[in-house]
Design an enzyme around this catalytic site. Sequence first.
Site, PDB file in Angstrom:
ATOM      1  N   TYR A   1      25.626  19.933  20.299  1.00  0.00           N
ATOM      2  CA  TYR A   1      27.091  19.728  20.314  1.00  0.00           C
ATOM      3  C   TYR A   1      27.491  18.440  19.593  1.00  0.00           C
ATOM      4  CZ  TYR A   1      27.036  23.681  23.363  1.00  0.00           C
ATOM      5  OH  TYR A   1      26.834  24.945  23.840  1.00  0.00           O
ATOM      6  N   GLY A   2      26.865  17.316  19.988  1.00  0.00           N
ATOM      7  CA  GLY A   2      27.232  16.040  19.387  1.00  0.00           C
ATOM      8  C   GLY A   2      26.958  16.009  17.897  1.00  0.00           C
TER       9      GLY A   2
ATOM     10  N   PHE B   1      28.909  20.839  28.397  1.00  0.00           N
ATOM     11  CA  PHE B   1      29.024  20.811  26.936  1.00  0.00           C
ATOM     12  C   PHE B   1      30.444  20.676  26.406  1.00  0.00           C
ATOM     13  CE2 PHE B   1      28.458  25.664  26.916  1.00  0.00           C
ATOM     14  CZ  PHE B   1      29.711  25.975  26.387  1.00  0.00           C
TER      15      PHE B   1
ATOM     16  N   ASN C   1      29.497  21.898  34.326  1.00  0.00           N
ATOM     17  CA  ASN C   1      28.623  22.091  33.175  1.00  0.00           C
ATOM     18  C   ASN C   1      29.162  21.244  32.008  1.00  0.00           C
ATOM     19  OD1 ASN C   1      29.247  24.446  34.907  1.00  0.00           O
ATOM     20  ND2 ASN C   1      27.317  25.155  34.083  1.00  0.00           N
TER      21      ASN C   1
ATOM     22  N   GLU D   1      17.007  18.356  11.978  1.00  0.00           N
ATOM     23  CA  GLU D   1      16.827  19.098  13.237  1.00  0.00           C
ATOM     24  C   GLU D   1      15.350  19.471  13.386  1.00  0.00           C
ATOM     25  OE1 GLU D   1      18.556  20.236  16.090  1.00  0.00           O
ATOM     26  OE2 GLU D   1      16.517  20.955  16.477  1.00  0.00           O
TER      27      GLU D   1
ATOM     28  N   VAL E   1      12.737  13.421  13.734  1.00  0.00           N
ATOM     29  CA  VAL E   1      12.873  11.991  13.457  1.00  0.00           C
ATOM     30  C   VAL E   1      12.024  11.234  14.474  1.00  0.00           C
ATOM     31  CG1 VAL E   1      14.476  10.048  13.336  1.00  0.00           C
ATOM     32  CG2 VAL E   1      15.169  12.320  12.496  1.00  0.00           C
TER      33      VAL E   1
ATOM     34  N   GLY F   1      25.189  13.960  24.620  1.00  0.00           N
ATOM     35  CA  GLY F   1      25.218  13.863  26.078  1.00  0.00           C
ATOM     36  C   GLY F   1      24.690  12.555  26.633  1.00  0.00           C
TER      37      GLY F   1
ATOM     38  N   GLY G   1      21.304  23.083  22.383  1.00  0.00           N
ATOM     39  CA  GLY G   1      21.479  23.753  23.666  1.00  0.00           C
ATOM     40  C   GLY G   1      22.359  24.990  23.602  1.00  0.00           C
TER      41      GLY G   1
ATOM     42  N   GLU H   1      27.615  26.924  40.435  1.00  0.00           N
ATOM     43  CA  GLU H   1      27.742  28.079  39.561  1.00  0.00           C
ATOM     44  C   GLU H   1      27.032  29.265  40.196  1.00  0.00           C
ATOM     45  OE1 GLU H   1      25.784  27.014  35.884  1.00  0.00           O
ATOM     46  OE2 GLU H   1      24.853  28.975  35.728  1.00  0.00           O
TER      47      GLU H   1
ATOM     48  N   MET I   1      28.804  28.523  29.782  1.00  0.00           N
ATOM     49  CA  MET I   1      29.914  28.151  30.674  1.00  0.00           C
ATOM     50  C   MET I   1      30.645  26.942  30.104  1.00  0.00           C
ATOM     51  SD  MET I   1      28.130  28.621  34.386  1.00  0.00           S
ATOM     52  CE  MET I   1      29.592  28.275  35.336  1.00  0.00           C
TER      53      MET I   1
ATOM     54  N   HIS J   1      20.979  19.853  32.825  1.00  0.00           N
ATOM     55  CA  HIS J   1      22.091  19.019  32.373  1.00  0.00           C
ATOM     56  C   HIS J   1      21.699  17.548  32.282  1.00  0.00           C
ATOM     57  CE1 HIS J   1      25.040  22.160  34.342  1.00  0.00           C
ATOM     58  NE2 HIS J   1      24.433  22.637  33.274  1.00  0.00           N
TER      59      HIS J   1
HETATM   60  P1  FDA Z   1      21.544  19.231  22.517  1.00  0.00           P
HETATM   61  O1  FDA Z   1      20.346  19.208  23.386  1.00  0.00           O
HETATM   62  O2  FDA Z   1      22.420  20.415  22.541  1.00  0.00           O
HETATM   63  O3  FDA Z   1      21.089  19.056  20.997  1.00  0.00           O
HETATM   64  C1  FDA Z   1      20.138  18.118  20.592  1.00  0.00           C
HETATM   65  C2  FDA Z   1      19.448  18.652  19.338  1.00  0.00           C
HETATM   66  O4  FDA Z   1      18.742  17.586  18.710  1.00  0.00           O
HETATM   67  C3  FDA Z   1      18.432  19.741  19.638  1.00  0.00           C
HETATM   68  O5  FDA Z   1      18.620  20.818  18.737  1.00  0.00           O
HETATM   69  C4  FDA Z   1      17.080  19.045  19.422  1.00  0.00           C
HETATM   70  O6  FDA Z   1      16.072  19.933  18.940  1.00  0.00           O
HETATM   71  C5  FDA Z   1      17.434  18.008  18.366  1.00  0.00           C
HETATM   72  N1  FDA Z   1      16.606  16.801  18.404  1.00  0.00           N
HETATM   73  C6  FDA Z   1      16.326  16.034  19.478  1.00  0.00           C
HETATM   74  N2  FDA Z   1      15.579  14.978  19.114  1.00  0.00           N
HETATM   75  C7  FDA Z   1      15.389  15.083  17.783  1.00  0.00           C
HETATM   76  C8  FDA Z   1      14.668  14.296  16.827  1.00  0.00           C
HETATM   77  N3  FDA Z   1      14.011  13.185  17.190  1.00  0.00           N
HETATM   78  N4  FDA Z   1      14.646  14.710  15.528  1.00  0.00           N
HETATM   79  C9  FDA Z   1      15.312  15.833  15.146  1.00  0.00           C
HETATM   80  N5  FDA Z   1      15.992  16.625  16.021  1.00  0.00           N
HETATM   81  C10 FDA Z   1      16.032  16.243  17.316  1.00  0.00           C
HETATM   82  N6  FDA Z   1      25.992  23.400  29.647  1.00  0.00           N
HETATM   83  C11 FDA Z   1      27.228  23.922  29.828  1.00  0.00           C
HETATM   84  O7  FDA Z   1      28.231  23.229  29.630  1.00  0.00           O
HETATM   85  N7  FDA Z   1      27.364  25.223  30.242  1.00  0.00           N
HETATM   86  C12 FDA Z   1      26.287  26.018  30.501  1.00  0.00           C
HETATM   87  O8  FDA Z   1      26.447  27.192  30.859  1.00  0.00           O
HETATM   88  C13 FDA Z   1      24.992  25.468  30.335  1.00  0.00           C
HETATM   89  N8  FDA Z   1      23.859  26.191  30.621  1.00  0.00           N
HETATM   90  C14 FDA Z   1      22.624  25.708  30.267  1.00  0.00           C
HETATM   91  C15 FDA Z   1      21.498  26.508  30.376  1.00  0.00           C
HETATM   92  C16 FDA Z   1      20.263  26.059  29.915  1.00  0.00           C
HETATM   93  C17 FDA Z   1      19.052  26.935  30.031  1.00  0.00           C
HETATM   94  C18 FDA Z   1      20.152  24.759  29.331  1.00  0.00           C
HETATM   95  C19 FDA Z   1      18.841  24.241  28.809  1.00  0.00           C
HETATM   96  C20 FDA Z   1      21.270  23.954  29.249  1.00  0.00           C
HETATM   97  C21 FDA Z   1      22.507  24.408  29.706  1.00  0.00           C
HETATM   98  N9  FDA Z   1      23.642  23.627  29.575  1.00  0.00           N
HETATM   99  C22 FDA Z   1      24.883  24.157  29.846  1.00  0.00           C
HETATM  100  C23 FDA Z   1      23.560  22.245  29.081  1.00  0.00           C
HETATM  101  C24 FDA Z   1      24.004  22.089  27.613  1.00  0.00           C
HETATM  102  O9  FDA Z   1      23.351  23.034  26.796  1.00  0.00           O
HETATM  103  C25 FDA Z   1      23.702  20.658  27.163  1.00  0.00           C
HETATM  104  O10 FDA Z   1      24.442  19.776  27.977  1.00  0.00           O
HETATM  105  C26 FDA Z   1      24.077  20.417  25.715  1.00  0.00           C
HETATM  106  O11 FDA Z   1      23.375  21.277  24.843  1.00  0.00           O
HETATM  107  C27 FDA Z   1      23.814  18.977  25.319  1.00  0.00           C
HETATM  108  O12 FDA Z   1      24.384  18.755  24.047  1.00  0.00           O
HETATM  109  P2  FDA Z   1      23.873  17.566  23.150  1.00  0.00           P
HETATM  110  O13 FDA Z   1      24.679  17.556  21.906  1.00  0.00           O
HETATM  111  O14 FDA Z   1      23.840  16.336  23.971  1.00  0.00           O
HETATM  112  O15 FDA Z   1      22.341  17.883  22.811  1.00  0.00           O
END
Ligand code: FDA
Length: 503
Positions: free
Chosen positions: A15-16, A482, A480, A35, A245, A470, A110, A356, A117, A442
């Site tokens: 997301y970010g 995102f 939740n 990525e 990275v 996050g 994610g 949930e 949700m 989360h």
């Molecule tokens: P996010 O984790 O999405 O993205 C980070 C990315 O950076 C990843 O693609 C990773 O591979 C990459 N990365 C990390 N380190 C790196 C590096 N050193 N070099 C290159 N790439 C790198 N939330 C919600 O609101 N509703 C919901 O229903 C759900 N349900 C849910 C189910 C399941 C199974 C999970 C695992 C999570 C959820 N969530 C959720 C949580 C939600 O998905 C989560 O909060 C967000 O994806 C976080 O977004 P970010 O942008 O912080 O990081």
Amino acid sequence: AAVDNSLAIVVGSGYGGAVAALRLGQAGIRTLVLEMGQLWNTAGSDGKVFCSTSAPDQRSMWFRTRTEAPLATFLWLDVVNKDISSYPGVLDRVHYDNMSVYVGRGVGGGSLVNGGMAVTPVKSYFAEQFPTVDADEMYGTYYPRARAMLGVNTIDPGWFESTEWYRFARTSRKAAGNAGLQTTFVPNVYDFGYMQQEAAGTAPRSALAAEVIYGNNHGKRSLDKTYLAAALGTGNVTIHTLEKVTSVSRAADGSYVLTADRIDTTGAVVETRSYSCTYLFLGGGSLGTSELLVRARDTGALPDLDSTVGAGWGTNGNTMLGRANHIWDTVGANQATMPVLGIDDWANTDNPVFAEIAPLPMGFEHWVSLYLAITKNPERASFTYDSASGTVKLGWTPAQSAVSVSMAKKLFDRINLANATIYRYDLFGGASKVFADDFCYHPLGGCVLGRATDDYGRVKGYDRLYVTDGSLVPGNIGVNPFVTITALAERTMARVLAEDTAP
Ligand code: FDA
């Protein structure tokens, strides 16, 4: 190695990262996204991009030889997890000492694996967690912008009340109601119009075919279909996949220098690359960003990072549990994988919980009501750099998980008492484990807004270095996360593009 120069680099495409990439691209800024996961757009030999939870294969998990699903067992039997071959699959489970964290790996982070949700927290709690952020502006501008871009929609209430696919949710609603508890409909980014076509048999099934944590082949508006598609459409954004990275530092001229390992599908490092950029946006998620910054500070690569980098981490109070319903309270063999209802007891100041109502699609009647409780657990932990092993550790303790468990237990004891029902003891491994206290979905915090950064995600100690994911959220947001992560990233990008990048 040769250095590739970009004006802006974004680490991670969740997301970010996706919000940063789109807004930079629209501003005409040449941007490279790095990525570590794959681009999920190519069908395998079965004609599908992703595998289902009922028949997981190598695509399911990030370099594992056996799946590690949240539900370890059913009737104490090891029937859930399957042997797979090692491959850069879409779901990772990162193991720290006392907590393991599920995260998505791939273009879209994610959004590829989550339940879709799309929940906006109550404004008063947002204001409590982010006292320095203008909540009116968030709720008037950035939350609506995030929801529109993410494609948030709601289930048709009439269809919800009649379809077999949500019997499980109606049964859990009834049990909550018997305890005097309110449930609320929760929006989602899964296209409910598409889901109705799945139910009618006029479109290929995805949410109705047990697809979710290992990806959805249809219906889900994941980031690759929304923000990232738009980012690529600007013509200014490039995404490199399978590049992790590993370090960030700063050159004498003030540019940022990144090292990245490019891996193949066996996980072997085939090349180590160097990149440099003027503006650096960290979107690696709570774990990815915190690890990079803690390592950079404590190895001396970015020594002026604030002492609060790595701190303020929490699980959003996550605890999973199951209840056993009476034989007449069926949950249905057919269950949609996208949750649409929550038990909302957040206003209960003695014990704030938002739970949930989760599906458990096993293809047969099992009478289980499953829940992911989000509790107002105040416990926080820190990431620290362990120089002996060269790894980043997380200081979360079992006692900190126990706080979430006791809050969830208080709520569900009430529901069990009112319904004369009991917990399920067979789902999370062990002889009688009721509450899943050792994993979370989360992860939040590690580079908290207004502490390790300024009030807009500008990292303290370094100019032109930003956090957009996050890790900005201080360990808990009550729902939740995102939509909040997306809205905060929109707010950061609006400010940064107005003030920092002007020529
Ligand atoms: P996010 O984790 O999405 O993205 C980070 C990315 O950076 C990843 O693609 C990773 O591979 C990459 N990365 C990390 N380190 C790196 C590096 N050193 N070099 C290159 N790439 C790198 N939330 C919600 O609101 N509703 C919901 O229903 C759900 N349900 C849910 C189910 C399941 C199974 C999970 C695992 C999570 C959820 N969530 C959720 C949580 C939600 O998905 C989560 O909060 C967000 O994806 C976080 O977004 P970010 O942008 O912080 O990081």
